[in-house]
Write a protein that holds these residues in place. Sequence first.
Motif, PDB file in Angstrom:
ATOM      1  N   ASP A 167       0.808  -1.230   0.000  1.00 23.55           N
ATOM      2  CA  ASP A 167       0.000   0.000   0.000  1.00 23.55           C
ATOM      3  C   ASP A 167       0.836   1.274   0.000  1.00 23.55           C
ATOM      4  OD1 ASP A 167      -2.252  -1.579   0.044  1.00 23.55           O
ATOM      5  OD2 ASP A 167      -2.706  -1.226   2.177  1.00 23.55           O
ATOM      6  N   ASN A 168       2.087   1.190   0.419  1.00 27.15           N
ATOM      7  CA  ASN A 168       2.879   2.397   0.612  1.00 27.15           C
ATOM      8  C   ASN A 168       4.086   2.539  -0.310  1.00 27.15           C
ATOM      9  OD1 ASN A 168       1.589   3.829   2.987  1.00 27.15           O
ATOM     10  ND2 ASN A 168       1.757   1.725   3.722  1.00 27.15           N
ATOM     11  N   LEU A 169       4.309   1.587  -1.178  1.00 24.69           N
ATOM     12  CA  LEU A 169       5.407   1.698  -2.130  1.00 24.69           C
ATOM     13  C   LEU A 169       4.855   1.865  -3.549  1.00 24.69           C
ATOM     14  CD1 LEU A 169       8.018  -0.980  -1.016  1.00 24.69           C
ATOM     15  CD2 LEU A 169       8.147   1.481  -0.760  1.00 24.69           C
ATOM     16  N   ASP A 170       5.521   2.683  -4.298  1.00 21.98           N
ATOM     17  CA  ASP A 170       5.183   2.848  -5.714  1.00 21.98           C
ATOM     18  C   ASP A 170       5.994   1.807  -6.486  1.00 21.98           C
ATOM     19  OD1 ASP A 170       4.773   3.568  -8.315  1.00 21.98           O
ATOM     20  OD2 ASP A 170       5.170   5.712  -7.998  1.00 21.98           O
ATOM     21  N   MET A 171       5.399   0.630  -6.674  1.00 22.11           N
ATOM     22  CA  MET A 171       6.108  -0.472  -7.319  1.00 22.11           C
ATOM     23  C   MET A 171       6.461  -0.168  -8.765  1.00 22.11           C
ATOM     24  SD  MET A 171       6.826  -2.520  -4.966  1.00 22.11           S
ATOM     25  CE  MET A 171       7.577  -3.778  -5.964  1.00 22.11           C
ATOM     26  N   ASP A 172       5.636   0.607  -9.470  1.00 17.05           N
ATOM     27  CA  ASP A 172       5.980   0.975 -10.850  1.00 17.05           C
ATOM     28  C   ASP A 172       7.278   1.787 -10.859  1.00 17.05           C
ATOM     29  OD1 ASP A 172       3.764  -0.309 -11.897  1.00 17.05           O
ATOM     30  OD2 ASP A 172       2.491   1.486 -11.737  1.00 17.05           O
ATOM     31  N   TYR A 173       7.416   2.715  -9.934  1.00 16.65           N
ATOM     32  CA  TYR A 173       8.622   3.524  -9.841  1.00 16.65           C
ATOM     33  C   TYR A 173       9.836   2.645  -9.524  1.00 16.65           C
ATOM     34  CZ  TYR A 173      11.943   7.008  -8.173  1.00 16.65           C
ATOM     35  OH  TYR A 173      13.076   7.761  -7.978  1.00 16.65           O
ATOM     36  N   ILE A 174       9.675   1.713  -8.571  1.00 21.42           N
ATOM     37  CA  ILE A 174      10.774   0.809  -8.198  1.00 21.42           C
ATOM     38  C   ILE A 174      11.152  -0.079  -9.382  1.00 21.42           C
ATOM     39  CG2 ILE A 174      11.406  -1.138  -6.705  1.00 21.42           C
ATOM     40  CD1 ILE A 174       9.813   0.283  -4.470  1.00 21.42           C
ATOM     41  N   ASP A 175      10.148  -0.596 -10.092  1.00 19.83           N
ATOM     42  CA  ASP A 175      10.417  -1.400 -11.295  1.00 19.83           C
ATOM     43  C   ASP A 175      11.205  -0.598 -12.323  1.00 19.83           C
ATOM     44  OD1 ASP A 175       9.200  -3.659 -10.310  1.00 19.83           O
ATOM     45  OD2 ASP A 175       7.304  -3.355 -11.384  1.00 19.83           O
ATOM     46  N   ASP A 176      10.813   0.666 -12.530  1.00 20.00           N
ATOM     47  CA  ASP A 176      11.538   1.525 -13.480  1.00 20.00           C
ATOM     48  C   ASP A 176      12.998   1.705 -13.039  1.00 20.00           C
ATOM     49  OD1 ASP A 176       9.375   1.809 -15.129  1.00 20.00           O
ATOM     50  OD2 ASP A 176       8.768   3.788 -14.320  1.00 20.00           O
ATOM     51  N   LEU A 177      13.233   1.887 -11.749  1.00 24.31           N
ATOM     52  CA  LEU A 177      14.598   2.067 -11.268  1.00 24.31           C
ATOM     53  C   LEU A 177      15.444   0.829 -11.496  1.00 24.31           C
ATOM     54  CD1 LEU A 177      14.086   3.878  -7.828  1.00 24.31           C
ATOM     55  CD2 LEU A 177      15.112   4.843  -9.879  1.00 24.31           C
ATOM     56  N   ILE A 178      14.850  -0.303 -11.256  1.00 21.98           N
ATOM     57  CA  ILE A 178      15.583  -1.575 -11.358  1.00 21.98           C
ATOM     58  C   ILE A 178      15.781  -1.984 -12.819  1.00 21.98           C
ATOM     59  CG2 ILE A 178      15.481  -4.052 -10.837  1.00 21.98           C
ATOM     60  CD1 ILE A 178      13.963  -3.293  -8.265  1.00 21.98           C
ATOM     61  N   LEU A 179      14.741  -1.824 -13.625  1.00 22.60           N
ATOM     62  CA  LEU A 179      14.760  -2.359 -14.992  1.00 22.60           C
ATOM     63  C   LEU A 179      15.331  -1.416 -16.036  1.00 22.60           C
ATOM     64  CD1 LEU A 179      11.296  -4.122 -14.851  1.00 22.60           C
ATOM     65  CD2 LEU A 179      13.558  -5.153 -14.509  1.00 22.60           C
ATOM     66  N   THR A 180      15.533  -0.162 -15.658  1.00 21.86           N
ATOM     67  CA  THR A 180      16.048   0.811 -16.619  1.00 21.86           C
ATOM     68  C   THR A 180      17.564   0.818 -16.582  1.00 21.86           C
ATOM     69  OG1 THR A 180      14.104   2.173 -16.197  1.00 21.86           O
ATOM     70  CG2 THR A 180      15.945   3.219 -17.348  1.00 21.86           C
ATOM     71  N   ASP A 181      18.179   0.789 -17.802  1.00 22.02           N
ATOM     72  CA  ASP A 181      19.644   0.815 -17.879  1.00 22.02           C
ATOM     73  C   ASP A 181      20.194   2.154 -17.642  1.00 22.02           C
ATOM     74  OD1 ASP A 181      19.964  -1.849 -18.276  1.00 22.02           O
ATOM     75  OD2 ASP A 181      19.774  -1.697 -20.448  1.00 22.02           O
TER      76      ASP A 181
END
Length: 181
Positions: A167-181
Amino acid sequence: ANLTEFDSLKVENDVELILIDINKDISTYNIDALIIPDTINSKEDMKILIENKLSTIIKEAPSKIKIVGICGGYEILKNILNDELPDNSNDQLSSDKLDKINKLNKLEKLDKNVFGTSKHGIFNNYEIKRDFLNELRLNKGLDERDEDIYDKIIEDSIEKIAKVVEDNLDMDYIDDLILTD
């Protein structure tokens, strides 16, 4: 003692844990089992048990109650039953079976109603806890139980934490950080 050693027993609604005062006669307590927990200094604690006559009571108790020794408490229990008194050296108490039992994750039967283990968290093992408590229940004329309340509490707690994180994490943002080169 390990601070979480008895958590799985505390949550059982038909189990009451009592801290025994070593200066009182153990027979004044209405107990079904005695658990001797781990200790920082098993030799000194055993001397205290001997001085307060609890070692004699522990030797006589298995005819009436179950006794379990955990880790250092197991060392103490084994030495009391074998009449091995601590000497003045700095070594911990001796136990001829400790090396063998260190490899086991079960309660080793030492005598009729006496068990011990060198492993912490032995009552977190559902089968051991269930069998131990059900034998106590049957001795009191109570029904056996088969549900594991402790695991349910742990599972519910993990679910609550996962929900808070989700409920408190923006998983899309975290995914972008991890998956973006």
